[in-house]
Design a protein around this motif. Structure first.
Motif, PDB file in Angstrom:
ATOM      1  N   SER A 109       0.842  -1.185   0.000  1.00 21.63           N
ATOM      2  CA  SER A 109       0.000   0.000   0.000  1.00 21.63           C
ATOM      3  C   SER A 109       0.883   1.243   0.000  1.00 21.63           C
ATOM      4  CB  SER A 109      -0.911  -0.064   1.231  1.00 21.63           C
ATOM      5  OG  SER A 109      -1.861   0.975   1.230  1.00 21.63           O
ATOM      6  N   THR A 110       0.397   2.321   0.558  1.00 20.83           N
ATOM      7  CA  THR A 110       1.196   3.544   0.655  1.00 20.83           C
ATOM      8  C   THR A 110       1.039   4.149   2.042  1.00 20.83           C
ATOM      9  OG1 THR A 110       1.754   5.630  -0.458  1.00 20.83           O
ATOM     10  CG2 THR A 110      -0.578   5.175  -0.140  1.00 20.83           C
ATOM     11  N   THR A 111       2.000   4.965   2.440  1.00 18.05           N
ATOM     12  CA  THR A 111       1.959   5.548   3.780  1.00 18.05           C
ATOM     13  C   THR A 111       0.632   6.258   4.017  1.00 18.05           C
ATOM     14  OG1 THR A 111       3.277   7.305   2.765  1.00 18.05           O
ATOM     15  CG2 THR A 111       4.413   5.883   4.316  1.00 18.05           C
ATOM     16  N   ALA A 113      -2.414   5.320   4.033  1.00 16.10           N
ATOM     17  CA  ALA A 113      -3.419   5.083   2.989  1.00 16.10           C
ATOM     18  C   ALA A 113      -4.836   5.338   3.491  1.00 16.10           C
ATOM     19  CB  ALA A 113      -3.305   3.657   2.467  1.00 16.10           C
ATOM     20  N   HIS A 124      -5.242   2.962  -2.870  1.00 23.81           N
ATOM     21  CA  HIS A 124      -4.727   2.064  -1.834  1.00 23.81           C
ATOM     22  C   HIS A 124      -5.731   1.934  -0.693  1.00 23.81           C
ATOM     23  CE1 HIS A 124      -0.802   1.316  -3.538  1.00 23.81           C
ATOM     24  NE2 HIS A 124      -0.551   2.609  -3.643  1.00 23.81           N
ATOM     25  N   GLU A 128      -7.369  -1.529   0.600  1.00 23.76           N
ATOM     26  CA  GLU A 128      -7.272  -1.973   1.993  1.00 23.76           C
ATOM     27  C   GLU A 128      -8.660  -2.273   2.558  1.00 23.76           C
ATOM     28  OE1 GLU A 128      -3.258   0.495   3.431  1.00 23.76           O
ATOM     29  OE2 GLU A 128      -5.121   0.656   4.559  1.00 23.76           O
ATOM     30  N   LEU A 140      -0.638  -5.209   5.880  1.00 23.77           N
ATOM     31  CA  LEU A 140      -0.520  -4.043   5.009  1.00 23.77           C
ATOM     32  C   LEU A 140       0.890  -3.478   5.087  1.00 23.77           C
ATOM     33  CD1 LEU A 140      -3.926  -2.317   5.846  1.00 23.77           C
ATOM     34  CD2 LEU A 140      -3.393  -3.898   3.974  1.00 23.77           C
ATOM     35  N   ARG A 142       2.620  -0.545   4.023  1.00 20.94           N
ATOM     36  CA  ARG A 142       2.388   0.796   3.507  1.00 20.94           C
ATOM     37  C   ARG A 142       3.715   1.430   3.103  1.00 20.94           C
ATOM     38  NH1 ARG A 142      -2.320   3.054   7.607  1.00 20.94           N
ATOM     39  NH2 ARG A 142      -4.081   1.999   6.586  1.00 20.94           N
ATOM     40  N   GLU A 199       3.795   1.080   8.617  1.00 18.51           N
ATOM     41  CA  GLU A 199       4.086   2.326   7.905  1.00 18.51           C
ATOM     42  C   GLU A 199       5.587   2.304   7.598  1.00 18.51           C
ATOM     43  OE1 GLU A 199       1.979   4.628   6.942  1.00 18.51           O
ATOM     44  OE2 GLU A 199       0.181   4.206   8.131  1.00 18.51           O
TER      45      GLU A 199
END
Length: 290
Positions: A109-111, A113, A124, A128, A140, A142, A199
């Motif tokens: 995913s991404t920070t 999200a 993202h 999730e 996850l 991220r 994260e």
């Protein structure tokens, strides 16, 4: 207990291939790894090393079911297709993983999200949410920004004497693709990560002003940061030859950076890989002496 086989989607891409290599380094037998991608001609060398290679097109539901057959754990690397198609593609992968009886899905995913305001962040966040709704045990990952997003631009940056962006003084916690891949391999091969939200980013964050200064120091050439309004930055990227949609998405990512959406001080990446992640200075030095 056995955790094999492990399926890696997007193994034709850089992060996927690095994850396969990281799994092998962690002692997972090649026979227990399934590398998938849309165009598998590019990963024939993995098959030559004893890894099972299967074609998996995220738009092809039947093909996904075949590709994931017998899988125990699965790494879903977010699709790089047009942003508008991403969530639908991810849902098909998650559905196919559920049908295959996969016991864990790890998703890149991404920070932040869950709270990100960017176009990328929204895809993202929706993915999730779908994973949660389907009730599949998941973890996850991220991933923050890639250091390579900047080191790959070094020739142009040095030629122009400038880093160009729209991130203001937002702090960015970037890390190398290889370190994110290492973290993915860890959660795929160890117990105790199910349900976790990590994260991930480097230990040392930086602004784009600090990036320019770091490049100046590493290359011995003065580089400054030119901060543009988001719309202007998108035009610069398009003028440089990027497709209009991608230019807008990347400029929008800088807007998110300005809001702190690519910053994390969690230390999760360092803890997962068991060492300090590669720093900006190290990445710059390696890229310049490549």
């Amino acid at each position: 207990m056995t955790i094999m086989p492990i399926v890696v989607t997007g193994a034709t891409g850089q992060l996927g291939r690095l994850t396969v290599e990281a799994l092998l380094r962690r002692g997972i037998p090649a026979a227990d790894i399934v590398a998938t991608g849309r165009d598998i001609a590019g990963i024939k060398d993995l098959a030559d090393r004893g890894i099972t290679v299967r074609r998996a097109d995220f738009a092809d539901t039947d093909g996904l079911a075949e590709a994931f057959a017998g899988a125990e754990r699965l790494l879903l690397i977010s699709a790089s297709v047009p942003v508008g198609e991403r969530v639908a593609n991810h849902r098909r992968v998650i559905d196919a993983a559920a049908s295959a009886g996969v016991s864990l899905v790890a998703y890149t995913s991404t920070t932040h999200a869950d709270t990100a305001t960017t176009v990328i962040g929204a895809t993202h966040g929706e993915t999730e949410a779908y994973l949660r709704d389907r009730g599949i045990p998941s973890v996850l990952l991220r991933n923050g920004w890639y250091l390579e997003n900047y080191t790959s631009q070094l020739p142009q940056i040095l030629q122009n004497g400038a880093v160009v962006g729209a991130a203001g003084e937002g702090r960015i916690s970037a890390a190398s693709r290889a370190d994110y891949a290492e973290a993915a391999a860890v959660v795929l091969t160890a117990e105790g990560h199910t349900g976790a939200v990590y994260e991930l980013g480097g230990d040392e964050s930086f602004t784009l002003t600090e990036l320019a200064a770091a490049i100046s120091a590493a290359a011995g050439k003065q580089v400054t940061y030119a901060d543009l309004p988001v719309a202007d930055f998108a035009q610069v990227l398009a003028a440089a030859g990027l497709p209009a949609e991608l230019a807008e998405v990347l400029a929008d990512a800088d807007r998110g950076m300005n809001r702190g959406e690519m910053y994390t001080d969690s230390g999760d990446l360092r803890r997962l890989i068991g060492r300090p992640p590669v720093t900006l200075a190290e990445a710059l030095a390696a890229a310049l002496h490549h």
